[in-house]
Design a protein around this motif. Structure first.
Motif, PDB file in Angstrom:
ATOM      1  N   SER A 143      33.884  22.039  33.408  1.00 48.08           N
ATOM      2  CA  SER A 143      34.225  21.257  34.590  1.00 48.08           C
ATOM      3  C   SER A 143      34.162  22.157  35.816  1.00 48.08           C
ATOM      4  CB  SER A 143      35.640  20.692  34.455  1.00 48.08           C
ATOM      5  OG  SER A 143      36.597  21.751  34.464  1.00 48.08           O
ATOM      6  N   LYS A 144      34.151  21.554  36.999  1.00 47.56           N
ATOM      7  CA  LYS A 144      34.102  22.324  38.242  1.00 47.56           C
ATOM      8  C   LYS A 144      35.285  23.289  38.318  1.00 47.56           C
ATOM      9  CE  LYS A 144      33.947  21.730  43.291  1.00 47.56           C
ATOM     10  NZ  LYS A 144      35.188  22.467  43.628  1.00 47.56           N
ATOM     11  N   GLY A 145      36.462  22.802  37.943  1.00 44.30           N
ATOM     12  CA  GLY A 145      37.647  23.640  37.987  1.00 44.30           C
ATOM     13  C   GLY A 145      37.562  24.825  37.040  1.00 44.30           C
ATOM     14  N   ASN A 146      37.033  24.598  35.836  1.00 48.51           N
ATOM     15  CA  ASN A 146      36.922  25.688  34.877  1.00 48.51           C
ATOM     16  C   ASN A 146      35.835  26.693  35.256  1.00 48.51           C
ATOM     17  OD1 ASN A 146      39.039  25.044  33.179  1.00 48.51           O
ATOM     18  ND2 ASN A 146      37.801  23.748  31.836  1.00 48.51           N
ATOM     19  N   LYS A 147      34.797  26.221  35.924  1.00 52.46           N
ATOM     20  CA  LYS A 147      33.786  27.157  36.436  1.00 52.46           C
ATOM     21  C   LYS A 147      34.408  28.099  37.465  1.00 52.46           C
ATOM     22  CE  LYS A 147      29.884  23.997  35.771  1.00 52.46           C
ATOM     23  NZ  LYS A 147      28.993  23.010  36.429  1.00 52.46           N
ATOM     24  N   GLU A 148      35.277  27.537  38.321  1.00 54.29           N
ATOM     25  CA  GLU A 148      35.933  28.358  39.329  1.00 54.29           C
ATOM     26  C   GLU A 148      36.897  29.342  38.680  1.00 54.29           C
ATOM     27  OE1 GLU A 148      37.648  25.356  41.771  1.00 54.29           O
ATOM     28  OE2 GLU A 148      35.809  24.995  42.914  1.00 54.29           O
ATOM     29  N   LYS A 149      37.603  28.899  37.630  1.00 52.04           N
ATOM     30  CA  LYS A 149      38.511  29.789  36.915  1.00 52.04           C
ATOM     31  C   LYS A 149      37.744  30.927  36.259  1.00 52.04           C
ATOM     32  CE  LYS A 149      41.991  26.262  35.826  1.00 52.04           C
ATOM     33  NZ  LYS A 149      42.617  25.472  34.728  1.00 52.04           N
ATOM     34  N   LEU A 150      36.579  30.625  35.709  1.00 52.56           N
ATOM     35  CA  LEU A 150      35.757  31.646  35.070  1.00 52.56           C
ATOM     36  C   LEU A 150      35.332  32.704  36.088  1.00 52.56           C
ATOM     37  CD1 LEU A 150      34.002  32.845  32.797  1.00 52.56           C
ATOM     38  CD2 LEU A 150      32.201  31.208  33.464  1.00 52.56           C
ATOM     39  N   SER A 151      34.843  32.271  37.230  1.00 54.65           N
ATOM     40  CA  SER A 151      34.415  33.219  38.267  1.00 54.65           C
ATOM     41  C   SER A 151      35.576  34.100  38.714  1.00 54.65           C
ATOM     42  CB  SER A 151      33.852  32.461  39.477  1.00 54.65           C
ATOM     43  OG  SER A 151      32.680  31.756  39.136  1.00 54.65           O
ATOM     44  N   LEU A 152      36.742  33.503  38.863  1.00 54.84           N
ATOM     45  CA  LEU A 152      37.926  34.242  39.289  1.00 54.84           C
ATOM     46  C   LEU A 152      38.342  35.260  38.228  1.00 54.84           C
ATOM     47  CD1 LEU A 152      40.121  34.546  41.440  1.00 54.84           C
ATOM     48  CD2 LEU A 152      41.390  32.718  40.299  1.00 54.84           C
ATOM     49  N   ALA A 153      38.307  34.846  36.951  1.00 56.00           N
ATOM     50  CA  ALA A 153      38.694  35.746  35.864  1.00 56.00           C
ATOM     51  C   ALA A 153      37.751  36.940  35.769  1.00 56.00           C
ATOM     52  CB  ALA A 153      38.713  34.979  34.541  1.00 56.00           C
ATOM     53  N   LEU A 154      36.457  36.704  35.916  1.00 59.97           N
ATOM     54  CA  LEU A 154      35.484  37.800  35.851  1.00 59.97           C
ATOM     55  C   LEU A 154      35.702  38.789  36.991  1.00 59.97           C
ATOM     56  CD1 LEU A 154      32.276  35.762  34.925  1.00 59.97           C
ATOM     57  CD2 LEU A 154      33.493  37.375  33.445  1.00 59.97           C
ATOM     58  N   MET A 155      36.034  38.273  38.143  1.00 57.24           N
ATOM     59  CA  MET A 155      36.294  39.144  39.291  1.00 57.24           C
ATOM     60  C   MET A 155      37.542  39.993  39.070  1.00 57.24           C
ATOM     61  SD  MET A 155      37.265  37.958  43.132  1.00 57.24           S
ATOM     62  CE  MET A 155      37.513  39.124  44.463  1.00 57.24           C
ATOM     63  N   LEU A 156      38.597  39.363  38.543  1.00 52.24           N
ATOM     64  CA  LEU A 156      39.871  40.055  38.382  1.00 52.24           C
ATOM     65  C   LEU A 156      39.873  41.026  37.206  1.00 52.24           C
ATOM     66  CD1 LEU A 156      42.265  37.067  39.108  1.00 52.24           C
ATOM     67  CD2 LEU A 156      41.882  39.066  40.554  1.00 52.24           C
ATOM     68  N   ALA A 157      38.875  40.932  36.335  1.00 51.18           N
ATOM     69  CA  ALA A 157      38.782  41.860  35.207  1.00 51.18           C
ATOM     70  C   ALA A 157      38.244  43.221  35.633  1.00 51.18           C
ATOM     71  CB  ALA A 157      37.909  41.267  34.110  1.00 51.18           C
ATOM     72  N   ARG A 158      37.865  43.350  36.882  1.00 44.56           N
ATOM     73  CA  ARG A 158      37.414  44.634  37.409  1.00 44.56           C
ATOM     74  C   ARG A 158      38.591  45.426  37.976  1.00 44.56           C
ATOM     75  NH1 ARG A 158      32.803  44.405  41.595  1.00 44.56           N
ATOM     76  NH2 ARG A 158      33.125  46.649  41.333  1.00 44.56           N
ATOM     77  N   GLN A 159      38.519  46.740  37.887  1.00 51.34           N
ATOM     78  CA  GLN A 159      39.521  47.627  38.481  1.00 51.34           C
ATOM     79  C   GLN A 159      38.986  48.132  39.824  1.00 51.34           C
ATOM     80  OE1 GLN A 159      42.734  48.352  37.208  1.00 51.34           O
ATOM     81  NE2 GLN A 159      42.111  46.532  36.062  1.00 51.34           N
ATOM     82  N   ALA A 160      38.800  47.212  40.740  1.00 51.82           N
ATOM     83  CA  ALA A 160      38.209  47.528  42.039  1.00 51.82           C
ATOM     84  C   ALA A 160      39.252  48.101  42.991  1.00 51.82           C
ATOM     85  CB  ALA A 160      37.586  46.278  42.630  1.00 51.82           C
ATOM     86  N   ARG A 161      38.790  48.626  44.121  1.00 48.16           N
ATOM     87  CA  ARG A 161      39.694  49.102  45.175  1.00 48.16           C
ATOM     88  C   ARG A 161      39.891  48.045  46.257  1.00 48.16           C
ATOM     89  NH1 ARG A 161      40.547  54.516  45.582  1.00 48.16           N
ATOM     90  NH2 ARG A 161      42.153  53.807  47.041  1.00 48.16           N
ATOM     91  N   LEU A 162      38.924  47.133  46.377  1.00 46.98           N
ATOM     92  CA  LEU A 162      39.025  46.052  47.350  1.00 46.98           C
ATOM     93  C   LEU A 162      38.502  44.769  46.713  1.00 46.98           C
ATOM     94  CD1 LEU A 162      39.551  44.992  50.243  1.00 46.98           C
ATOM     95  CD2 LEU A 162      37.217  45.694  50.823  1.00 46.98           C
ATOM     96  N   TYR A 163      39.360  43.748  46.695  1.00 49.54           N
ATOM     97  CA  TYR A 163      38.971  42.428  46.199  1.00 49.54           C
ATOM     98  C   TYR A 163      38.791  41.527  47.412  1.00 49.54           C
ATOM     99  CZ  TYR A 163      40.801  44.074  41.696  1.00 49.54           C
ATOM    100  OH  TYR A 163      41.049  44.793  40.548  1.00 49.54           O
ATOM    101  N   ILE A 164      37.623  40.901  47.516  1.00 52.14           N
ATOM    102  CA  ILE A 164      37.353  40.022  48.648  1.00 52.14           C
ATOM    103  C   ILE A 164      37.142  38.592  48.145  1.00 52.14           C
ATOM    104  CG2 ILE A 164      35.809  39.506  50.582  1.00 52.14           C
ATOM    105  CD1 ILE A 164      35.116  42.431  50.758  1.00 52.14           C
ATOM    106  N   PHE A 165      37.934  37.682  48.675  1.00 52.99           N
ATOM    107  CA  PHE A 165      37.826  36.272  48.332  1.00 52.99           C
ATOM    108  C   PHE A 165      37.364  35.507  49.570  1.00 52.99           C
ATOM    109  CE2 PHE A 165      41.028  38.124  45.632  1.00 52.99           C
ATOM    110  CZ  PHE A 165      40.838  37.555  44.386  1.00 52.99           C
TER     111      PHE A 165
END
Length: 300
Positions: A143-165
């Motif tokens: 679903s559209k909502g789950n696609k957005e959750k997937l993108s968010l989860a993949l982004m947050l699985a990184r140990q970045a220094r700057l997260y940009i939304f």
């Protein structure tokens, strides 16, 4: 107008300096998208990049990501000029879908693990379980909502220094917004900073440490939430008053609202037209283009 801003950083603060921008200007043909903009962002902060559509938020993000290379001024991340080194420290969630729909979720996790050195695949798998996303499913079946959750989860699985939304809660209902905020706060690297670009100022205020007010490509104010809202009822009201002062407008509520909306619409229309003309001159080295290239293989 006298802008609100931080005092010059101390030596200790400079050791925590994440982003340093000095006299940044960017023009799209006839439109000045960023106007002599200067900012410093420290590590360990949740920062709102706030302003109406067309205020320069997305242009600034593209500069930070290294997607726009033709500009005036200086931009550094962790003391380095924008380039391949700085890109490796940024985890970015665009405002549009960017993962190929024919991929399976598990393939997306493996791709990210291969593409980003700081990607934690075990954390990604844990997030998929929390979000009840079956890793064997193809993304196009979500679903559209789950696609957005997937993108968010993949982004947050990184140990970045700057997260940009970039507009992470646009088009999301109020209940889902709270879920998105909780997911971000529970899972980002706490030593990093988060930059949230949105025009939904009221909704994002509760999770911010500080905010940048942006309009017409210029910084109207940059300070802590407590300071910005000291003389107003909320952050949105503070922004509208700062905007009115910068434009020397009537600050009555009715006048503020109508002028604010009409100006945002005019600014957006002009920048969309000029951005389209200028796009051929800018870098196309985006994550999306890499996906398009590599996804010619079968995603098994």
């Amino acid at each position: 107008m006298k802008k609100l801003c931080y005092n010059a950083p101390t030596l200790t603060q400079r050791h925590n300096m994440l982003v340093e921008i000095s006299n940044l200007s960017k023009r799209y043909d006839s439109t000045l998208a960023l106007n002599n903009l200067s900012l410093t962002l420290q590590s360990g902060r949740i920062i709102g990049l706030l302003g109406p559509n067309g205020s320069g938020k997305t242009t600034l993000i593209k500069v930070l990501l290294g997607l726009l290379r033709q500009y005036e001024g200086s931009v550094k991340i962790l003391g380095e000029p924008i380039g391949d080194t700085t890109k490796a420290h940024i985890s970015y969630l665009p405002d549009k879908p960017h993962i190929p729909l024919h991929w399976k979720i598990d393939y997306a996790c493996r791709f990210f693990a291969d593409f980003f050195e700081d990607f934690d695949i075990h954390k990604a798998h844990s997030l998929m379980e929390q979000l009840q996303l079956d890793r064997s499913r193809k993304i196009k079946t979500l679903s559209k909502g789950n696609k957005e959750k997937l993108s968010l989860a993949l982004m947050l699985a990184r140990q970045a220094r700057l997260y940009i939304f970039d507009e992470p809660i646009a088009g999301v209902d109020p209940v889902a917004r709270d879920f998105v905020f909780k997911l971000i706060l529970d899972n980002y690297n706490p030593s990093a900073s988060i930059l949230i670009a949105t025009h939904l100022i009221y909704d994002v205020e509760k999770i911010l440490d500080e905010a940048i007010f942006l309009a017409n490509g210029s910084v109207l104010a940059h300070d802590s939430i407590a300071t910005l809202t000291a003389n107003t009822t909320n952050l949105e009201s503070a922004f509208k008053h700062a905007f009115a002062k910068s434009m020397q407008l009537d600050s009555s509520p009715s006048s503020l609202e109508s002028t604010f909306v009409s100006h945002a619409l005019e600014s957006t229309s002009a920048r969309v037209a000029d951005s389209a003309q200028d796009s051929a001159l800018e870098s196309t080295s985006t994550l999306e283009s890499t996906f398009a290239h590599k996804s010619t293989k079968d995603a098994r």
